[in-house]
Design a protein around this motif. Structure first.
Motif, PDB file in Angstrom:
ATOM      1  N   GLU A 643       7.257  -5.573  -3.991  1.00 14.08           N
ATOM      2  CA  GLU A 643       7.747  -6.347  -2.867  1.00 14.08           C
ATOM      3  C   GLU A 643       8.250  -5.377  -1.801  1.00 14.08           C
ATOM      4  O   GLU A 643       8.955  -4.419  -2.119  1.00 14.08           O
ATOM      5  N   VAL A 644       7.875  -5.628  -0.545  1.00 16.15           N
ATOM      6  CA  VAL A 644       8.273  -4.764   0.566  1.00 16.15           C
ATOM      7  C   VAL A 644       9.488  -5.384   1.236  1.00 16.15           C
ATOM      8  O   VAL A 644       9.459  -6.555   1.620  1.00 16.15           O
ATOM      9  N   ARG A 645      10.579  -4.559   1.361  1.00 15.11           N
ATOM     10  CA  ARG A 645      11.797  -5.053   1.989  1.00 15.11           C
ATOM     11  C   ARG A 645      12.216  -4.131   3.117  1.00 15.11           C
ATOM     12  O   ARG A 645      11.914  -2.937   3.101  1.00 15.11           O
ATOM     13  N   ALA A 646      12.914  -4.721   4.099  1.00 18.30           N
ATOM     14  CA  ALA A 646      13.504  -3.942   5.182  1.00 18.30           C
ATOM     15  C   ALA A 646      14.952  -4.384   5.323  1.00 18.30           C
ATOM     16  O   ALA A 646      15.216  -5.494   5.792  1.00 18.30           O
ATOM     17  N   GLY A 647      15.874  -3.512   4.859  1.00 10.66           N
ATOM     18  CA  GLY A 647      17.286  -3.858   4.937  1.00 10.66           C
ATOM     19  C   GLY A 647      17.643  -5.116   4.201  1.00 10.66           C
ATOM     20  O   GLY A 647      18.462  -5.912   4.664  1.00 10.66           O
ATOM     21  N   GLY A 648      17.013  -5.367   3.067  1.00 15.01           N
ATOM     22  CA  GLY A 648      17.301  -6.547   2.274  1.00 15.01           C
ATOM     23  C   GLY A 648      16.469  -7.768   2.622  1.00 15.01           C
ATOM     24  O   GLY A 648      16.528  -8.782   1.924  1.00 15.01           O
ATOM     25  N   LEU A 654       2.585  -5.919  -1.802  1.00 16.75           N
ATOM     26  CA  LEU A 654       1.386  -5.088  -1.806  1.00 16.75           C
ATOM     27  C   LEU A 654       1.120  -4.682  -3.238  1.00 16.75           C
ATOM     28  O   LEU A 654       2.031  -4.675  -4.082  1.00 16.75           O
ATOM     29  N   GLY A 655      -0.111  -4.344  -3.535  1.00 19.38           N
ATOM     30  CA  GLY A 655      -0.412  -3.899  -4.879  1.00 19.38           C
ATOM     31  C   GLY A 655      -1.897  -3.885  -5.169  1.00 19.38           C
ATOM     32  O   GLY A 655      -2.730  -4.150  -4.300  1.00 19.38           O
ATOM     33  N   GLU A 656      -2.188  -3.595  -6.438  1.00 22.65           N
ATOM     34  CA  GLU A 656      -3.565  -3.613  -6.898  1.00 22.65           C
ATOM     35  C   GLU A 656      -3.907  -5.020  -7.352  1.00 22.65           C
ATOM     36  O   GLU A 656      -3.134  -5.663  -8.082  1.00 22.65           O
TER      37      GLU A 656
END
Length: 789
Positions: A643-648, A654-656
């Protein structure tokens, strides 16, 4: 619409080259598609006179001809045609000649005899017997036109001049005619316009005693005009008429048919000719079809007619589909002696519906459906009768029958120069505006403009402004912002989209566009559980097919389908991105539409390559404080999804791709994908850009390798290092992850490259070592790691 400049010169002399003409007409609003030089495909073909014809010494079916071509000595040509005789005039393709279709002629030998060119048939010059009725369909073209040996065949046959093809918009049906384009040409070049005024001698008796016409539906036929010709002599048209038809792309047939086509091209008014002997009781009735009626049209097909279709009938039966095509039962033949010319005005929408229903769009219907000028029926039919007399094709009856239910009163509009200038952003004087309108056929008296009958598209002041503007010159109107209007700037979202696309391309990904409606079966291929909210789709009531039955709730399926198609096409390495839209049901309201940045790739890209691309794209968008946390998603590999997070704030995943999911979409290779909510990404951007000067002091590099539990994320280790070292840590990155015989089972080795720097001094080795120990102590306290020996 193809316009012969030779034909145009009969009405207006523009006195410019074809290229300059095309440019000026386009700028004044009549868009030119192409300019064609007639006969340009024919090169080095001349008129020849056959001097002698002798048998080929080695071939029974070949002859050897000596041909005079205007040179000091005749040329020798071998031919297989049997219709060549001495003294015949023939087209000769000399050595190096080029023919339509790109065929090139060279001197060669046929059965040991030299042939210095080729004698041409009609088809080899891209001509037919319709163009030259005296010629043979097969064999060599025996020319009967006047000419001298050696003369360019294009001049002899009239294959000269230029044809300009216009793209005529639907609101200007008047320009589907030579006269209409002549008006535009005269206005564009400010030249005098000479229009024909048909004069008919007559003498064939009173038409009222021979023919009666009734119109049962004036709404569908606002005007019907008819004239008669007696003692018709059917035959080929003269050369000048055939040449003009051919230049306009119309095949010459016979004098009477050619006259109707000629008038249609000249006036824009479709016409038709009926064999008077085929009209029962000498009557024409314009009515709608009756239930069960059929008609065999001129193309030989039987048509089932519907009650909504307007017909031309006699006393008993249909003889034509109004505005579309005539019937075979009243066709002009060689036995025809008396004819009726029809010049009518039909309701455009009715003609279009009829033509679409019958599947037979014609030159006539394409004009009628746009709405024609009802006042043009009389001059057009008079012109046809004038041509009959000019060609000696018959005797015209006196008078005409004209049934008019159309409102022919001219439209008038107020002239408001101030309003026109406000619309255009110009400073034209009233006299200038009047001058432009007058050149275009409008009449102006005081503050009132009378619109010409052929300009049904002009309905208000804005239309008058457009007319003035196109003669003044759109290209010289100064650019200026609209008063009270907003500047045409991009929104924050639009700027973000453009930057995102540029960053994705820079990362090596190519943009794709896919349909928003997908197959419901794709949700099964993605392995979504039954309870997954993404299975609740917006269903399409009238889908294009079973594979497009729902609006997508995820863009991953579209991306995987595109990747699968490319692998099936044997593309070895593919990387795509798409700013795709997904749709979630919202009850009775419109669906919730979200843009999703989707990336997908196979070939040389693995999980880490994709992660690096996502980091680069987000960094370019100024999205800071990124973190990646392992998650489980049904469509992704259970151990290779983050899981991609920015400041919470969660941005996406993203992944396979799970091997079973990839296989369901036809992918046999390892495939990676990312899905980022684009609106969330935009909201996470840092808009303030800060300047950081180049460092004044050198950095100190240290490597730190620790052994930790195999399930411990490297990102969490890096976060502890950053927190413990603080502002003196310029960079921290993983450069090695190792599991093997030298590491205890259930553990792994993670190696970091640390870059240390102070802004006010060069760090000593002792300070760097102390920072390294501080980081190691923090890692041991948080995760129980040990320093790898």
């Amino acid at each position: 619409m193809k316009l012969s400049l030779e034909w145009l010169s009969e009405f207006v002399d523009t006195a410019v080259s074809p290229e300059k003409y095309a440019e000026a007409m386009t700028l004044s609003g009549s868009k030119v598609e192409t300019v064609e030089a007639l006969g340009s495909e024919i090169q080095n073909v001349v008129l020849g006179r056959v001097l002698s014809v002798s048998p080929h010494p080695d071939a029974d079916r070949l002859s050897v001809c000596q041909v005079e071509v205007g040179r000091a000595a005749p040329v020798q040509i071998v031919t297989g045609a049997s219709n060549v005789t001495p003294d015949a005039l023939v087209p000769v393709a000399l050595d190096g000649a080029r023919l339509p279709g790109g065929k090139e002629i060279r001197t060669g030998a046929l059965r040991g005899v030299t042939s210095e060119g080729m004698l041409c048939s009609l088809s080899e010059l891209s001509l037919t017997v319709n163009d030259f009725p005296y010629a043979r369909e097969d064999g060599i073209f025996l020319v009967e036109e006047p000419g001298t040996p050696g003369q360019d065949i294009r001049t002899v046959l009239g294959l000269t001049g230029h044809v300009v093809e216009f793209e005529i918009t639907n609101n200007r049906p008047d320009c589907l005619s030579v006269i209409g384009l002549a008006r535009e040409s005269a206005a564009t070049f400010d030249k005098p316009l000479t229009l024909p005024h048909p004069a008919v001698t007559g003498g064939g008796g009173d038409i009222e005693a021979l023919l009666s016409v009734s119109v049962e539906d004036a709404a569908l036929c606002p005007r019907y005009t008819a004239r008669m010709v007696r003692g018709v002599k059917i035959g080929p048209s003269p050369r000048w008429l055939r040449e003009r038809l051919r230049a306009a792309g119309v095949r010459p047939i016979s004098n009477i048919v050619d006259i109707t086509n000629y008038v249609m091209l000249e006036y824009g008014q479709p016409m038709h000719a009926f064999d008077y002997a085929c009209l029962e009781a000498g009557r024409i009735v314009v009515r709608c079809a009756r239930p069960g009626e059929t008609l065999e049209t001129l193309d030989g097909r039987a048509r089932a007619l519907e009650p909504s279709m307007l017909l031309i009938a006699d006393a008993d039966r249909p003889i034509g589909v109004a505005g579309v095509m005539g019937g075979a039962n009243s066709e002009i033949t060689e036995e025809t002696r008396d004819i009726v010319f029809e010049s009518a005005n039909f309701n455009g929408p009715s003609v279009r519906r009829t033509a679409l229903t019958l599947g037979m769009r014609t030159d006539a219907s394409s004009r009628f459906e746009k709405g024609l000028d009802p006042t043009s029926t009389i001059p057009a039919v008079d012109r046809a009768c004038e041509l009959v007399e000019r060609l000696g094709a018959g005797t015209v009856c006196d008078g005409r029958i004209d049934i008019c239910g159309a409102d022919t009163a001219p439209r008038t509009l107020p002239l408001d120069p101030d309003r026109i200038n406000a619309l255009l952003g110009t400073r034209l004087s009233a006299d200038e505006i009047v001058s432009y309108l007058t050149r275009l056929g409008f009449s102006v008296r005081g503050k009132e403009v009378t619109v010409p009958s052929w300009r049904a598209d002009v309905e208000g002041t804005a239309d008058l402004a457009e007319e003035a503007a196109r003669l003044y010159g759109y290209n010289i109107i100064e650019s200026a912002p609209l008063p009270g209007g907003a500047l045409g700037l991009l929104t924050e979202k639009q700027r973000g989209e453009r930057l995102t696309r540029a960053l994705c391309r820079a990362a090596g990904y190519s943009e794709i566009l896919t349909y928003s409606f997908v197959s419901p079966s794709w949700l099964d291929k993605l392995a979504f559980p039954a309870s997954d909210a993404r299975r609740r789709c917006v269903r399409i009531e009238n889908p294009l097919g079973e594979d497009t039955g729902v609006m997508r709730t995820t863009a991953l399926s579209s991306m995987l389908d595109a990747l699968g198609r490319n692998e099936a096409g044997r593309n070895k390495q593919v990387a795509f991105f798409e700013l795709a839209h997904t749709y979630r049901p919202a009850g009775d309201a419109l669906p919730e539409e979200r843009p999703i940045l989707t990336l997908g790739a196979y070939g040389d890209r693995d999980f880490f390559a994709l992660k690096g691309a996502v980091e680069t794209i987000l960094d370019g968008l100024r999205v800071r404080d990124l973190s990646f946390t392992r998650v489980c998603e049904p469509s992704y590999h259970p151990g290779r999804c983050a899981e991609v997070r920015a400041g919470g704030v969660t941005l996406g995943v993203l992944g396979e791709v799970h091997p079973a999911v990839a296989e369901a979409f036809g992918l046999s290779q390892r495939t990676v994908a990312a899905e980022l909510d684009f609106l969330t990404v935009l909201s996470a951007r840092t808009h303030a850009e800060t300047f950081a000067p180049l460092p004044r002091f050198p950095a100190v590099s240290r490597d730190l390798a620790v052994v930790c539990a195999a399930e411990t994320p490297a990102a969490e280790l890096a976060a502890v290092i950053r927190e413990s070292v603080g502002g003196l840590l310029a960079d921290c990155r993983v450069f090695d992850v190792y599991t093997g015989s030298q590491i205890p089972a259930g553990q792994k080795s993670v190696a970091f490259a640390l870059t240390l720097r102070a802004g006010d001094r060069t760090l000593t080795d002792e300070e760097a070592d102390a920072l390294l120990r501080r980081a190691l102590d923090a890692l041991q306290a948080a995760f129980g790691v040990s320093l790898r020996a």
